[in-house]
Design a protein around this motif. Structure first.
Motif, short mmCIF file in Angstrom:
data_model
loop_
_atom_site.label_atom_id
_atom_site.label_comp_id
_atom_site.label_asym_id
_atom_site.label_seq_id
_atom_site.Cartn_x
_atom_site.Cartn_y
_atom_site.Cartn_z
N UNK A 61 -15.97 -70.01 -90.97
CA UNK A 61 -17.56 -69.83 -91.94
C UNK A 61 -18.06 -69.46 -92.68
N UNK A 62 -16.79 -69.14 -93.96
CA UNK A 62 -17.34 -68.71 -95.19
C UNK A 62 -16.67 -69.86 -96.52
N UNK A 63 -16.61 -70.55 -95.59
CA UNK A 63 -15.56 -71.19 -96.61
C UNK A 63 -17.09 -72.60 -96.66
N UNK A 64 -17.50 -73.03 -95.58
CA UNK A 64 -18.66 -73.39 -95.69
C UNK A 64 -19.43 -73.11 -96.03
N UNK A 65 -20.42 -71.73 -96.33
CA UNK A 65 -20.94 -70.92 -96.93
C UNK A 65 -20.67 -71.42 -98.66
N UNK B 109 -25.10 -71.10 -88.01
CA UNK B 109 -23.30 -70.76 -89.09
C UNK B 109 -23.97 -69.75 -90.19
N UNK B 110 -25.11 -69.55 -90.31
CA UNK B 110 -25.47 -68.78 -91.01
C UNK B 110 -25.41 -66.73 -90.78
N UNK B 111 -26.04 -67.10 -89.72
CA UNK B 111 -25.76 -65.61 -89.55
C UNK B 111 -24.30 -65.19 -88.51
N UNK B 112 -23.72 -66.16 -88.25
CA UNK B 112 -22.21 -66.48 -88.08
C UNK B 112 -21.76 -64.80 -88.86
N UNK B 113 -20.65 -64.06 -88.03
CA UNK B 113 -20.04 -63.95 -88.80
C UNK B 113 -18.46 -64.35 -89.60
N UNK C 68 -27.76 -79.00 -90.99
CA UNK C 68 -26.47 -78.89 -90.24
C UNK C 68 -25.11 -78.94 -90.24
N UNK C 69 -24.07 -78.52 -89.86
CA UNK C 69 -22.31 -78.49 -90.05
C UNK C 69 -21.59 -79.80 -89.48
N UNK C 70 -21.29 -80.50 -89.67
CA UNK C 70 -20.86 -81.23 -88.97
C UNK C 70 -19.32 -80.86 -89.02
N UNK C 71 -18.46 -80.68 -87.36
CA UNK C 71 -17.14 -81.01 -87.09
C UNK C 71 -16.58 -81.73 -86.77
N UNK C 72 -15.08 -82.04 -87.29
CA UNK C 72 -14.39 -83.30 -87.30
C UNK C 72 -13.33 -83.56 -87.06
#
Length: 452
Positions: free
Chosen positions: A333-337, A371-375, A352-356
């Motif tokens: 998660x830290x990467x996309x943030x 995503x933002x509230x996840x660890x 939203x964030x697309x996972x491919x």
């Protein structure tokens, strides 16, 4: 600088002999000097002899620290010449007369210096933007007042009564009629050079005024301003704010704006818009005009918009945005943030964030909030397992508007993904894009500001 203290009228007396208190309007009128009334006024020397007639009042209304700019001089006509006199040579300014403190007048031809504004020529009868009222108005008159021994520009009159007063006899033209006056503390010129754009003025400080306006309100102002004023307002805005405003303009007004702007400037504005909005704007232009703007854009933006233009406007790929935030299952998660921090200008396009997978095939579409509230150390694969409701909602590139709307309503999501035949995500359609596509003839909704 504090607001100027306007001197009061001498008190009148009732029939009983008791002094009467002057009305607020009388107090205000007593302290104001009409610029329109000054034009043509007598200019006299120390001996009271007329040396010429006033042509204009000069001030530096930009770049200084003064909220109420002092006049820097006057332009007067002496014989057949227009000459300039510095404010230091002025003893006093009255409603219909300027008295000099010197007997000598420099007879050199007047030449405007950088930053100087001719109040009558450059501002009188030209457009202003009232940010508080969010409307375009015209300066019917400008008012000066003596403040701590200095004559300063203090207000702008925008009333119809004042326009009528200026059409009457000269003895009436010199009398201020301040029924609708904008405090000059709320007025500032557009652009860096009033010689090039003398008519354009806006309310002071983009940080405290223009930037507090919603994009729809700025769009309303752009639609109402004349060509020079509109270009000056655009130049005063940062690219993101300008692009947001353009996205809210009516299609025909935006078409006019892009055609009247320099192609390089127009291309930069379109490139700063959201891709789907930019495509809508380009579709309104003739093919040669569209190609010229694309030629002035970066290769990446031109390719992106050209690809979108190939799809009909009523199909999903024709009104989607191609901006996507993509990650792989093993990304944390830290990467996309961290990536999103560098994409602030696209915050309205990413919900939203697309996972491919490694081949770009769609695996999940995870709402940005989750995503933002996840660890930060959580991987997207773990998020996919923990949150089963992340199954993506998709439509094909050729899906019609009604199909897209139905999918959006059924899923209760804020957006849907557009995928190609191999199930690779190519874009996203947000709820507001669907509303625009469903009502193409209704224009964009401009929401009024709440009353303070």
């Amino acid at each position: 600088m504090a607001k100027p203290s306007i001197p009061s009228l001498p008190t009148r007396r009732h029939h009983s002999g008791r002094p009467a208190t002057p009305t607020p309007g009388q107090v205000l009128r007593q302290g104001l000097i009409s610029v329109a009334g000054l034009v043509g006024a007598r200019v006299t020397n120390q001996a009271g002899q007329e040396v010429g007639r006033l042509v204009d009042v000069v001030a530096r209304v930009r770049g200084g620290a003064d909220t109420y700019p002092p006049i820097s001089g006057i332009v007067l006509r002496v014989g057949g010449r227009r000459t300039y006199l510095d404010a230091g040579g002025i003893a006093r300014v009255e409603v219909s007369h300027v008295a000099l403190s010197t007997a000598r007048v420099d007879l050199r031809e007047f030449r405007r210096r950088p930053g100087e504004v001719l109040l009558a020529r450059d501002l009188l009868d030209h457009q202003l933007v009232d940010v508080d009222g969010v409307q375009v108005i015209r300066a019917a008159d400008l008012y000066l007042a003596a403040v701590a021994g200095t004559v300063r520009l203090v207000g702008v009159d925008v009333s119809l009564q004042t326009l009528l007063r200026r059409l009457g006899p000269r003895r009436l033209r010199t009398r201020p009629t301040p029924d609708r006056v904008i405090d000059w503390a709320a007025v500032e010129p557009f652009g860096d050079d009033l010689v090039d754009t003398p008519a354009a003025v806006r309310l002071r400080s983009p940080q405290s005024a223009l930037r507090r306006l919603r994009p729809g309100e700025l769009a309303d102002l752009l639609e109402d301003l004349g060509r020079a004023e509109r270009q000056a307002l655009l130049a005063s805005l940062d690219p993101e704010t300008a692009a947001d405003a353009l996205e809210e303009m009516e299609a025909d007004e935006l078409e006019v704006l892009l055609r009247e702007a320099d192609p390089e400037q127009a291309a930069a504005l379109v490139e700063a818009m959201e891709p789907d909005e930019a495509v809508d704007a380009l579709r309104e232009l003739a093919p040669d005009e569209r190609d010229e703007l694309l030629d002035h854009m970066s290769d990446r933006a031109a390719r992106q918009l050209t690809d979108l233009l190939e799809h009909p406007a009523d199909e999903a790929a024709g009104f989607m945005t191609s901006t996507l935030a993509r990650v792989h299952p093993d990304d944390e998660v830290a990467v996309i943030v961290a990536r999103l921090r560098d994409r602030v200008e696209q915050r309205n396009e990413i919900d939203a964030v697309v996972v491919v997978d490694g081949l770009g095939h769609l695996l999940a579409d995870i709402p940005l909030f989750d995503v933002l509230v996840a660890d930060p150390s959580t991987t997207f694969e773990e998020l996919m397992v923990a949150e089963r409701h992340h199954d993506p909602v998709t439509v094909a590139e050729d899906a019609g508007v009604e199909e897209v709307a139905s999918r959006l309503i059924e899923s209760r999501r804020s957006s849907v993904l557009v995928v190609d035949p191999d199930r690779r995500p190519v874009g996203r359609i947000l709820a507001d894009d669907v509303l625009d596509a469903l009502s193409p003839g209704q224009g964009r909704l401009h929401f009024p500001r709440l009353l303070q």
